[in-house]
Design a protein around this motif. Structure first.
Motif, mmCIF file in Angstrom:
data_model
loop_
_atom_site.group_PDB
_atom_site.id
_atom_site.type_symbol
_atom_site.label_atom_id
_atom_site.label_comp_id
_atom_site.label_asym_id
_atom_site.label_seq_id
_atom_site.Cartn_x
_atom_site.Cartn_y
_atom_site.Cartn_z
ATOM 1 N N SER A 201 -19.091 31.245 77.652
ATOM 2 C CA SER A 201 -19.379 31.792 78.975
ATOM 3 C C SER A 201 -19.876 33.228 78.893
ATOM 4 O O SER A 201 -20.786 33.628 79.628
ATOM 5 C CB SER A 201 -18.136 31.726 79.860
ATOM 6 O OG SER A 201 -17.785 30.382 80.117
ATOM 7 N N LEU A 202 -19.288 34.007 77.997
ATOM 8 C CA LEU A 202 -19.744 35.387 77.820
ATOM 9 C C LEU A 202 -21.152 35.432 77.250
ATOM 10 O O LEU A 202 -21.956 36.299 77.618
ATOM 11 C CB LEU A 202 -18.768 36.160 76.937
ATOM 12 C CG LEU A 202 -17.422 36.458 77.584
ATOM 13 C CD1 LEU A 202 -16.464 37.076 76.578
ATOM 14 C CD2 LEU A 202 -17.577 37.366 78.801
ATOM 15 N N PHE A 203 -21.494 34.479 76.393
ATOM 16 C CA PHE A 203 -22.862 34.376 75.879
ATOM 17 C C PHE A 203 -23.834 34.099 77.024
ATOM 18 O O PHE A 203 -24.894 34.721 77.124
ATOM 19 C CB PHE A 203 -22.946 33.281 74.811
ATOM 20 C CG PHE A 203 -24.349 33.025 74.337
ATOM 21 C CD1 PHE A 203 -24.977 33.906 73.474
ATOM 22 C CD2 PHE A 203 -25.046 31.901 74.763
ATOM 23 C CE1 PHE A 203 -26.279 33.674 73.035
ATOM 24 C CE2 PHE A 203 -26.340 31.659 74.336
ATOM 25 C CZ PHE A 203 -26.960 32.553 73.465
ATOM 26 N N GLN B 128 -27.950 37.187 91.379
ATOM 27 C CA GLN B 128 -26.951 36.315 91.989
ATOM 28 C C GLN B 128 -26.431 35.289 90.990
ATOM 29 O O GLN B 128 -25.243 34.991 90.949
ATOM 30 C CB GLN B 128 -27.511 35.610 93.229
ATOM 31 C CG GLN B 128 -26.474 34.800 93.981
ATOM 32 C CD GLN B 128 -25.300 35.652 94.434
ATOM 33 O OE1 GLN B 128 -25.479 36.651 95.107
ATOM 34 N NE2 GLN B 128 -24.094 35.263 94.069
ATOM 35 N N GLU B 129 -27.322 34.770 90.162
ATOM 36 C CA GLU B 129 -26.891 33.836 89.123
ATOM 37 C C GLU B 129 -25.908 34.507 88.164
ATOM 38 O O GLU B 129 -24.915 33.898 87.761
ATOM 39 C CB GLU B 129 -28.102 33.305 88.351
ATOM 40 C CG GLU B 129 -28.965 32.364 89.157
ATOM 41 C CD GLU B 129 -30.242 31.958 88.446
ATOM 42 O OE1 GLU B 129 -30.422 32.297 87.247
ATOM 43 O OE2 GLU B 129 -31.085 31.307 89.083
ATOM 44 N N MET B 130 -26.177 35.772 87.823
ATOM 45 C CA MET B 130 -25.280 36.490 86.926
ATOM 46 C C MET B 130 -23.930 36.740 87.592
ATOM 47 O O MET B 130 -22.878 36.588 86.954
ATOM 48 C CB MET B 130 -25.898 37.809 86.467
ATOM 49 C CG MET B 130 -25.086 38.468 85.370
ATOM 50 S SD MET B 130 -25.900 39.885 84.602
ATOM 51 C CE MET B 130 -25.661 41.105 85.866
ATOM 52 N N ARG C 148 -18.144 35.390 88.099
ATOM 53 C CA ARG C 148 -17.023 34.865 88.908
ATOM 54 C C ARG C 148 -16.400 33.637 88.258
ATOM 55 O O ARG C 148 -15.181 33.474 88.269
ATOM 56 C CB ARG C 148 -17.497 34.554 90.314
ATOM 57 C CG ARG C 148 -17.725 35.808 91.128
ATOM 58 C CD ARG C 148 -18.085 35.482 92.544
ATOM 59 N NE ARG C 148 -18.213 36.737 93.286
ATOM 60 C CZ ARG C 148 -19.036 36.932 94.276
ATOM 61 N NH1 ARG C 148 -19.840 35.951 94.677
ATOM 62 N NH2 ARG C 148 -19.093 38.101 94.897
ATOM 63 N N ASN C 149 -17.222 32.794 87.676
ATOM 64 C CA ASN C 149 -16.690 31.598 86.996
ATOM 65 C C ASN C 149 -15.885 31.996 85.760
ATOM 66 O O ASN C 149 -14.878 31.373 85.448
ATOM 67 C CB ASN C 149 -17.815 30.645 86.626
ATOM 68 C CG ASN C 149 -18.359 29.899 87.817
ATOM 69 O OD1 ASN C 149 -17.642 29.690 88.798
ATOM 70 N ND2 ASN C 149 -19.610 29.524 87.749
ATOM 71 N N ILE C 150 -16.335 33.027 85.060
ATOM 72 C CA ILE C 150 -15.603 33.496 83.892
ATOM 73 C C ILE C 150 -14.234 34.023 84.304
ATOM 74 O O ILE C 150 -13.234 33.789 83.613
ATOM 75 C CB ILE C 150 -16.413 34.561 83.127
ATOM 76 C CG1 ILE C 150 -17.632 33.915 82.476
ATOM 77 C CG2 ILE C 150 -15.549 35.265 82.081
ATOM 78 C CD1 ILE C 150 -18.634 34.900 81.919
#
Length: 54
Positions: A12-14, A41-43, A48-50
């Motif tokens: 996810s961090l990648f 916005q995608e970032m 938020r998912n991370i």
């Protein structure tokens, strides 16, 4: 943290770093504000998912 969870976090961090690089590339290439806003916005969504990986 379990090994599977750690691997998921690393992946996810990648993705988050790639999203940031996409934004930097778009800015350097003179993309329009709407396209850059979409990438931002995608970032934010990725970040938020991370945060949910706790």
């Amino acid at each position: 943290m379990s090994p599977d969870r750690a691997s998921e976090l690393k992946d996810s961090l990648f993705e988050l770093r790639c999203a940031a690089e996409d934004i930097a590339t778009a800015v350097n290439e003179g993309e329009n504000a709407r396209d850059i806003a979409k990438l931002c916005q995608e970032m934010v969504d990725l970040a938020r998912n991370i945060e949910k990986l706790r």
